[in-house]
Design a protein around this motif. Structure first.
Motif, PDB file in Angstrom:
ATOM      1  N   GLY A 193     -15.910  11.666 -10.057  1.00 54.39           N
ATOM      2  CA  GLY A 193     -16.137  11.531  -9.094  1.00 54.39           C
ATOM      3  C   GLY A 193     -17.179  10.477  -8.862  1.00 54.39           C
ATOM      4  N   VAL A 194     -18.427  10.781  -9.560  1.00 49.89           N
ATOM      5  CA  VAL A 194     -19.146   9.815 -10.334  1.00 49.89           C
ATOM      6  C   VAL A 194     -18.778   8.606 -10.248  1.00 49.89           C
ATOM      7  CG1 VAL A 194     -21.186   9.567 -11.751  1.00 49.89           C
ATOM      8  CG2 VAL A 194     -21.099  11.469 -10.736  1.00 49.89           C
ATOM      9  N   LEU A 195     -18.272   8.278 -11.601  1.00 49.05           N
ATOM     10  CA  LEU A 195     -17.312   6.930 -11.389  1.00 49.05           C
ATOM     11  C   LEU A 195     -17.116   6.253  -9.828  1.00 49.05           C
ATOM     12  CD1 LEU A 195     -15.758   6.984 -14.731  1.00 49.05           C
ATOM     13  CD2 LEU A 195     -17.914   5.807 -14.115  1.00 49.05           C
ATOM     14  N   ALA A 196     -15.807   6.999  -9.213  1.00 54.43           N
ATOM     15  CA  ALA A 196     -15.541   6.649  -8.020  1.00 54.43           C
ATOM     16  C   ALA A 196     -17.087   6.454  -7.231  1.00 54.43           C
ATOM     17  CB  ALA A 196     -14.465   7.836  -7.748  1.00 54.43           C
ATOM     18  N   PHE A 197     -18.072   7.081  -7.152  1.00 56.89           N
ATOM     19  CA  PHE A 197     -19.106   6.895  -5.920  1.00 56.89           C
ATOM     20  C   PHE A 197     -19.638   5.514  -6.303  1.00 56.89           C
ATOM     21  CE2 PHE A 197     -23.626   6.978  -4.937  1.00 56.89           C
ATOM     22  CZ  PHE A 197     -23.388   7.054  -3.691  1.00 56.89           C
ATOM     23  N   TRP A 198     -19.596   5.295  -7.740  1.00 56.52           N
ATOM     24  CA  TRP A 198     -20.382   4.201  -8.164  1.00 56.52           C
ATOM     25  C   TRP A 198     -19.703   3.128  -8.132  1.00 56.52           C
ATOM     26  CZ3 TRP A 198     -18.589   1.855 -12.204  1.00 56.52           C
ATOM     27  CH2 TRP A 198     -18.983   0.313 -12.784  1.00 56.52           C
ATOM     28  N   GLU A 199     -18.053   2.833  -8.096  1.00 58.09           N
ATOM     29  CA  GLU A 199     -17.333   2.116  -7.862  1.00 58.09           C
ATOM     30  C   GLU A 199     -17.554   1.867  -6.496  1.00 58.09           C
ATOM     31  OE1 GLU A 199     -12.735   1.168  -9.171  1.00 58.09           O
ATOM     32  OE2 GLU A 199     -13.008   2.824  -8.611  1.00 58.09           O
ATOM     33  N   GLY A 200     -18.170   2.345  -5.601  1.00 56.59           N
ATOM     34  CA  GLY A 200     -17.548   2.297  -3.905  1.00 56.59           C
ATOM     35  C   GLY A 200     -16.721   1.351  -3.212  1.00 56.59           C
ATOM     36  N   GLY A 201     -15.150   1.915  -4.216  1.00 54.86           N
ATOM     37  CA  GLY A 201     -13.703   1.089  -3.156  1.00 54.86           C
ATOM     38  C   GLY A 201     -13.220   1.707  -2.199  1.00 54.86           C
ATOM     39  N   VAL A 202     -13.051   1.148  -1.011  1.00 53.62           N
ATOM     40  CA  VAL A 202     -12.550   0.718  -0.102  1.00 53.62           C
ATOM     41  C   VAL A 202     -10.961   2.231   0.214  1.00 53.62           C
ATOM     42  CG1 VAL A 202     -11.040  -0.127   1.770  1.00 53.62           C
ATOM     43  CG2 VAL A 202     -12.853  -1.552   0.439  1.00 53.62           C
ATOM     44  N   PHE A 203     -10.877   3.021   0.686  1.00 53.00           N
ATOM     45  CA  PHE A 203      -9.554   4.010   0.748  1.00 53.00           C
ATOM     46  C   PHE A 203      -9.004   4.098   1.749  1.00 53.00           C
ATOM     47  CE2 PHE A 203      -8.482   7.028   2.781  1.00 53.00           C
ATOM     48  CZ  PHE A 203      -7.839   7.904   1.812  1.00 53.00           C
ATOM     49  N   GLU A 204      -7.782   3.959   0.943  1.00 52.35           N
ATOM     50  CA  GLU A 204      -6.612   3.278   1.364  1.00 52.35           C
ATOM     51  C   GLU A 204      -5.456   4.415   1.080  1.00 52.35           C
ATOM     52  OE1 GLU A 204      -5.090  -0.280  -0.405  1.00 52.35           O
ATOM     53  OE2 GLU A 204      -7.040  -1.127   0.515  1.00 52.35           O
ATOM     54  N   VAL A 205      -5.206   5.074   2.218  1.00 52.96           N
ATOM     55  CA  VAL A 205      -3.718   6.293   2.616  1.00 52.96           C
ATOM     56  C   VAL A 205      -2.712   5.723   1.220  1.00 52.96           C
ATOM     57  CG1 VAL A 205      -2.126   7.246   3.836  1.00 52.96           C
ATOM     58  CG2 VAL A 205      -4.598   6.553   4.826  1.00 52.96           C
ATOM     59  N   GLU A 206      -2.423   4.365   1.317  1.00 52.94           N
ATOM     60  CA  GLU A 206      -1.040   5.044   0.346  1.00 52.94           C
ATOM     61  C   GLU A 206      -1.622   4.528  -0.608  1.00 52.94           C
ATOM     62  OE1 GLU A 206       2.111   0.671  -0.996  1.00 52.94           O
ATOM     63  OE2 GLU A 206       0.244   0.324   0.513  1.00 52.94           O
ATOM     64  N   VAL A 207      -2.568   4.530  -1.341  1.00 53.90           N
ATOM     65  CA  VAL A 207      -2.767   5.171  -2.150  1.00 53.90           C
ATOM     66  C   VAL A 207      -2.900   6.449  -2.531  1.00 53.90           C
ATOM     67  CG1 VAL A 207      -5.048   4.571  -4.364  1.00 53.90           C
ATOM     68  CG2 VAL A 207      -4.277   2.984  -2.749  1.00 53.90           C
ATOM     69  N   LEU A 208      -3.622   7.159  -1.311  1.00 56.70           N
ATOM     70  CA  LEU A 208      -3.998   8.669  -2.473  1.00 56.70           C
ATOM     71  C   LEU A 208      -2.368   9.342  -2.195  1.00 56.70           C
ATOM     72  CD1 LEU A 208      -5.465  11.457  -1.398  1.00 56.70           C
ATOM     73  CD2 LEU A 208      -4.736  10.611   1.585  1.00 56.70           C
ATOM     74  N   ILE A 209      -0.934   8.496  -1.173  1.00 55.19           N
ATOM     75  CA  ILE A 209       0.223   8.963  -1.665  1.00 55.19           C
ATOM     76  C   ILE A 209       0.615   8.971  -3.001  1.00 55.19           C
ATOM     77  CG2 ILE A 209       2.615   8.883  -1.070  1.00 55.19           C
ATOM     78  CD1 ILE A 209       1.483   7.814   2.122  1.00 55.19           C
ATOM     79  N   TYR A 210       0.423   7.383  -3.687  1.00 58.71           N
ATOM     80  CA  TYR A 210      -0.089   7.263  -4.975  1.00 58.71           C
ATOM     81  C   TYR A 210      -0.231   8.750  -5.749  1.00 58.71           C
ATOM     82  CZ  TYR A 210       3.258   3.252  -3.882  1.00 58.71           C
ATOM     83  OH  TYR A 210       3.377   2.793  -2.870  1.00 58.71           O
ATOM     84  N   ALA A 211      -1.448   8.811  -5.256  1.00 63.68           N
ATOM     85  CA  ALA A 211      -2.080   9.637  -6.301  1.00 63.68           C
ATOM     86  C   ALA A 211      -1.321  10.913  -6.134  1.00 63.68           C
ATOM     87  CB  ALA A 211      -3.699   9.190  -5.719  1.00 63.68           C
TER      88      ALA A 211
END
Length: 302
Positions: A193-211
């Motif tokens: 979670g900390v790494l994701a916050f630091w990265e600041g990537g744009v959220f995409e629904v398609e990525v959510l499905i693959y995850a």
């Protein structure tokens, strides 16, 4: 399939290898430009959500004191999982599915070496020969011409995967396997979670499905490892994970259009034959033991 015999553990690990390859397919489909840390956090979150009802049920049915056992080990395994997940995404971003998996499957070599060093497991001639033939098959399939960052990431992923697999033997016996897996993923959330916050990537629904899809497959693979490596010596069953190479070649051809060449089939022969031999040897040994047990019982009855 209890996983308490070598043959059943091998079958479990083969099924696990299929789900591991399917997990790689979904990760690769997420694309080379995916936000790596965000994707890793989403995978850990989905795994926790899926496992949470099962973990709570197991917790309510077991002794309360067992729930807090092995927290340090779960913490270590959770953070190792984050590292392995990041390395996995990096390597699959550039390497083909078959090439990446060929490198990933050096993990059983590390498992046998680490198992012999840390757990004093005995390496038989057949197991060593099977590992060498499997590694030779990997080299035939891979035929590396240069060392890239993606290949280094894949090798490091194999090392971390081997360490995490061997740590399974230290998990508390009082805890269910799925509860332990939930705790591991729970401890993976803060770092990812900390790494994701630091990265600041744009959220995409398609990525959510693959995850989500890759998380389901990852859980099935993790369960197979928990069962396959928990009750038998890792050196006796680790060659079973080489079967995932075959799944990688087939899925790479079917999903991504990667066409296997002659080297793929020759290397696959080196990988599969030792696996079949070890499985056949165990079945033959069990039959002999059963026959001897029946003979003794008959003599005792007489």
């Amino acid at each position: 399939m209890s996983g308490r015999t070598v043959s059943s553990a091998i079958l479990i690990l083969v099924l696990g290898s299929f789900f591991a390859t399917l997990c790689d397919v979904f990760i690769k489909m997420a694309g080379a430009d995916v936000a790596i840390f965000q994707f890793t956090f989403l995978r850990a979150m989905f795994m926790c959500l899926i496992l949470c009802p099962i973990a709570v049920t197991r917790y309510l049915r077991s002794a309360r004191t067992s729930a807090t056992l092995g927290l340090k080990l779960h913490f270590v395994r959770g953070n190792l999982w984050v590292l392995a997940a990041v390395l996995l995404v990096v390597s699959l971003a550039e390497l083909s599915l078959a090439t990446a998996n060929a490198v990933f499957y050096t993990a059983p070599i590390f498992i046998m070496l680490f198992g012999a060093f840390f757990y004093k497991e005995r390496l038989t001639l057949e197991v060593v020969l099977a590992a060498l033939l499997g590694f030779a098959g990997i080299l035939i399939i891979l035929r590396p011409t240069e060392v890239t960052f993606s290949m280094i990431s894949a090798v490091l992923f194999a090392v971390v995967l081997a360490v995490n697999s061997l740590l399974i033997k230290k998990l508390p016996q009082e805890q269910s396997m799925l509860y332990g897996l939930f705790m591991t993923q729970l401890f993976a959330l803060p770092l990812s979670g900390v790494l994701a916050f630091w990265e600041g990537g744009v959220f995409e629904v398609e990525v959510l499905i693959y995850a989500a899809l890759s998380s389901i497959c990852s859980i099935l693979y993790s369960v197979s490892c928990l069962v396959g490596y928990r009750y038998v010596a890792s050196s006796q069953v680790t060659s079973a994970e080489y079967s995932g190479l075959i799944f990688a070649f087939l899925m790479g051809w079917w999903v991504f259009g990667d066409t296997p060449d002659l080297g793929v089939f020759i290397g696959s022969f080196f990988v599969i034959v030792p696996l079949l031999y070890l499985s056949h040897r165990d079945i033959r040994r069990l039959r002999k033991e059963q026959l001897l047990s029946n003979t003794r019982s008959n003599l005792g009855a007489g």
